[in-house]
Design a protein around this motif. Sequence first.
Motif, PDB file in Angstrom:
ATOM      1  N   SER A 187      58.764 -29.562 -31.795  1.00 17.83           N
ATOM      2  CA  SER A 187      58.560 -29.273 -30.385  1.00 17.83           C
ATOM      3  C   SER A 187      59.127 -30.356 -29.469  1.00 17.83           C
ATOM      4  O   SER A 187      58.890 -31.543 -29.679  1.00 17.83           O
ATOM      5  N   TYR A 188      59.873 -29.905 -28.464  1.00 14.95           N
ATOM      6  CA  TYR A 188      60.247 -30.819 -27.384  1.00 14.95           C
ATOM      7  C   TYR A 188      58.959 -30.950 -26.566  1.00 14.95           C
ATOM      8  O   TYR A 188      58.743 -30.188 -25.637  1.00 14.95           O
ATOM      9  N   SER A 189      58.135 -31.879 -26.950  1.00 19.55           N
ATOM     10  CA  SER A 189      56.805 -31.964 -26.339  1.00 19.55           C
ATOM     11  C   SER A 189      56.833 -32.684 -25.008  1.00 19.55           C
ATOM     12  O   SER A 189      56.240 -32.239 -24.030  1.00 19.55           O
ATOM     13  N   ALA A 190      57.473 -33.847 -25.015  1.00 23.14           N
ATOM     14  CA  ALA A 190      57.555 -34.648 -23.791  1.00 23.14           C
ATOM     15  C   ALA A 190      58.994 -34.594 -23.310  1.00 23.14           C
ATOM     16  O   ALA A 190      59.813 -35.467 -23.586  1.00 23.14           O
ATOM     17  N   LYS A 191      59.286 -33.504 -22.626  1.00 22.23           N
ATOM     18  CA  LYS A 191      60.640 -33.323 -22.106  1.00 22.23           C
ATOM     19  C   LYS A 191      60.597 -33.485 -20.596  1.00 22.23           C
ATOM     20  O   LYS A 191      59.860 -32.780 -19.900  1.00 22.23           O
ATOM     21  N   TYR A 192      61.382 -34.413 -20.119  1.00 17.83           N
ATOM     22  CA  TYR A 192      61.350 -34.780 -18.698  1.00 17.83           C
ATOM     23  C   TYR A 192      62.393 -34.024 -17.878  1.00 17.83           C
ATOM     24  O   TYR A 192      63.457 -33.670 -18.389  1.00 17.83           O
TER      25      TYR A 192
ATOM     26  N   HIS B 183      67.477 -20.973 -15.995  1.00 20.23           N
ATOM     27  CA  HIS B 183      66.161 -21.584 -16.191  1.00 20.23           C
ATOM     28  C   HIS B 183      65.658 -21.290 -17.598  1.00 20.23           C
ATOM     29  O   HIS B 183      66.058 -20.306 -18.218  1.00 20.23           O
ATOM     30  N   ASP B 184      64.741 -22.146 -18.067  1.00 14.14           N
ATOM     31  CA  ASP B 184      64.281 -22.014 -19.452  1.00 14.14           C
ATOM     32  C   ASP B 184      63.334 -20.836 -19.644  1.00 14.14           C
ATOM     33  O   ASP B 184      63.034 -20.450 -20.769  1.00 14.14           O
ATOM     34  N   GLY B 185      62.829 -20.295 -18.526  1.00 12.98           N
ATOM     35  CA  GLY B 185      61.909 -19.166 -18.622  1.00 12.98           C
ATOM     36  C   GLY B 185      62.398 -17.997 -17.781  1.00 12.98           C
ATOM     37  O   GLY B 185      63.438 -18.072 -17.119  1.00 12.98           O
TER      38      GLY B 185
ATOM     39  N   THR C  10      66.858 -24.525 -34.469  1.00 16.14           N
ATOM     40  CA  THR C  10      67.441 -23.715 -33.394  1.00 16.14           C
ATOM     41  C   THR C  10      66.710 -23.983 -32.089  1.00 16.14           C
ATOM     42  O   THR C  10      65.486 -24.109 -32.058  1.00 16.14           O
ATOM     43  N   ASP C  11      67.471 -24.069 -31.022  1.00 12.07           N
ATOM     44  CA  ASP C  11      66.869 -24.272 -29.710  1.00 12.07           C
ATOM     45  C   ASP C  11      66.190 -22.975 -29.275  1.00 12.07           C
ATOM     46  O   ASP C  11      66.771 -21.897 -29.379  1.00 12.07           O
ATOM     47  N   VAL C  12      64.957 -23.100 -28.806  1.00 13.06           N
ATOM     48  CA  VAL C  12      64.252 -21.925 -28.295  1.00 13.06           C
ATOM     49  C   VAL C  12      63.931 -22.169 -26.821  1.00 13.06           C
ATOM     50  O   VAL C  12      63.091 -23.003 -26.479  1.00 13.06           O
ATOM     51  N   ALA C  13      64.692 -21.497 -25.965  1.00  5.24           N
ATOM     52  CA  ALA C  13      64.536 -21.558 -24.507  1.00  5.24           C
ATOM     53  C   ALA C  13      65.502 -20.519 -23.961  1.00  5.24           C
ATOM     54  O   ALA C  13      66.438 -20.123 -24.648  1.00  5.24           O
ATOM     55  N   LEU C  14      65.295 -20.103 -22.725  1.00  2.00           N
ATOM     56  CA  LEU C  14      66.097 -18.977 -22.229  1.00  2.00           C
ATOM     57  C   LEU C  14      67.287 -19.377 -21.349  1.00  2.00           C
ATOM     58  O   LEU C  14      68.063 -18.516 -20.936  1.00  2.00           O
TER      59      LEU C  14
ATOM     60  N   LEU D  37      71.034 -25.809 -33.443  1.00  3.61           N
ATOM     61  CA  LEU D  37      71.985 -24.830 -32.909  1.00  3.61           C
ATOM     62  C   LEU D  37      71.654 -24.407 -31.486  1.00  3.61           C
ATOM     63  O   LEU D  37      70.500 -24.082 -31.168  1.00  3.61           O
ATOM     64  N   PHE D  38      72.693 -24.389 -30.651  1.00  3.29           N
ATOM     65  CA  PHE D  38      72.593 -23.897 -29.276  1.00  3.29           C
ATOM     66  C   PHE D  38      73.628 -22.796 -29.101  1.00  3.29           C
ATOM     67  O   PHE D  38      74.809 -23.019 -29.384  1.00  3.29           O
ATOM     68  N   GLY D  39      73.197 -21.647 -28.643  1.00  4.35           N
ATOM     69  CA  GLY D  39      74.123 -20.530 -28.512  1.00  4.35           C
ATOM     70  C   GLY D  39      74.638 -20.369 -27.090  1.00  4.35           C
ATOM     71  O   GLY D  39      73.921 -20.604 -26.114  1.00  4.35           O
TER      72      GLY D  39
HETATM   73  C1  PBG Z   1      67.587 -26.351 -22.629  1.00  7.34           C
HETATM   74  C2  PBG Z   1      67.948 -27.685 -23.149  1.00  7.34           C
HETATM   75  C3  PBG Z   1      68.502 -28.726 -22.410  1.00  7.34           C
HETATM   76  C4  PBG Z   1      68.806 -29.729 -23.319  1.00  7.34           C
HETATM   77  C5  PBG Z   1      68.387 -29.311 -24.579  1.00  7.34           C
HETATM   78  N1  PBG Z   1      67.848 -28.040 -24.453  1.00  7.34           N
HETATM   79  C6  PBG Z   1      68.857 -28.792 -20.956  1.00  7.34           C
HETATM   80  C7  PBG Z   1      67.842 -28.588 -19.951  1.00  7.34           C
HETATM   81  O1  PBG Z   1      66.639 -28.613 -20.198  1.00  7.34           O
HETATM   82  O2  PBG Z   1      68.232 -28.376 -18.812  1.00  7.34           O
HETATM   83  C8  PBG Z   1      69.473 -31.015 -22.953  1.00  7.34           C
HETATM   84  C9  PBG Z   1      70.267 -31.672 -24.011  1.00  7.34           C
HETATM   85  C10 PBG Z   1      71.218 -32.721 -23.555  1.00  7.34           C
HETATM   86  O3  PBG Z   1      71.330 -33.057 -22.354  1.00  7.34           O
HETATM   87  O4  PBG Z   1      71.907 -33.256 -24.430  1.00  7.34           O
HETATM   88  N2  PBG Z   1      66.349 -25.882 -22.804  1.00  7.34           N
END
Ligand code: PBG
Length: 331
Positions: free
Chosen positions: A198-203, A136-138, A124-128, A85-87
């Motif tokens: 965890s999105y561990s290796a997120k580029y 931004h995520d933080g 659930t997605d956890v980021a801001l 889920l993404f809100g």
């Molecule tokens: C945000 C988040 C992003 C995605 C998932 N969670 C975008 C970002 O980091 O900018 C991307 C998902 C997608 O492109 O399908 N934390």
Amino acid sequence: MITETVNQLNIIQRPRRLRQNDAIRQLVQETSLNANDLVFPLFVLEGENVKEAVPSMPGIFRFSIDMAVEECKELWDLGVKSIDLFGIPEVKTEDGSEAYNENGIVQRAIRAIKKELPDMCIMTDVALDPFTPFGHDGLVRDGEIINDETVEVLCKMALSHAEAGADFVSPSDMMDGRIGAIREALDDEGFIKMGILSYSAKYASAFYGPFRDALHSAPQFGDKKTYQMDPANTDEALKEIELDIQEGADIIMVKPGLPYLDIVRRAKDVFQVPVAVYHVSGEYAMTMAAAEKGWIDGPKVMMETMLCMKRAGAKIIFTYYAKEAAKLLAK
Ligand code: PBG
């Protein structure tokens, strides 16, 4: 077509024997794709009876909670039993506090879906990023994305999702130390069964564009390179994954998907946890766009892509194509 028979060559190993027909091909198939490998990312927004198309992602919608529940029922009936889920909140504040509002959009969506589909796995997605005006995520201070204060907010966010009844939290923010802190916060409140993917290796990737349109969450200044990883790196991914496992991650993820399958393979070879991969919005959009133009066979390219993700070592695939894929798999 050659009509004359030519002299038979003396070839002992003929690999084509194993490709003669479907029955044989399926017998020797090393990898297969199943609906239960798939996680569908679901965008929820305020309102009622809303199903809003995302222009850069044909076939993908933003749903009000009531419509999201209906979508989940369809997914469940097709055999897709997990969602992420993404809100899309109505209020964005600099402190991101809407992210942990117990009556926030995600928290209410969790409760509504669980009520109808108690066995569905809700992540659930956890980021801001959708919750502050900066995208931004933080948290942001003097133009900088600050780590430790962000982690505190993420812990509150994760807890509020646990209290609402989610099964997994998926921190996608790439702050340092967040997995350990979230694990501790959950355990302190008794949520010992709640999982962490965890999105561990997120580029820091250009493939997230359509998602940011969908969530109205594009960064308002700068880029995400001080927290998301450099696409040039691979050893660093293993370090990030190792840290997350040490800190308590149950499942780790590599993101994006197709251009990063070497990372998936390395992770799979080294670690003994399930590996997930995110077939992201830009990958989805490219395939759908080329298919719309008639330049590729969309469904075939999608299914091949996901099969390749599994072959590379991913057990779990986050994909916007989950519903269509499940329909094709049921045939
Ligand atoms: C945000 C988040 C992003 C995605 C998932 N969670 C975008 C970002 O980091 O900018 C991307 C998902 C997608 O492109 O399908 N934390």
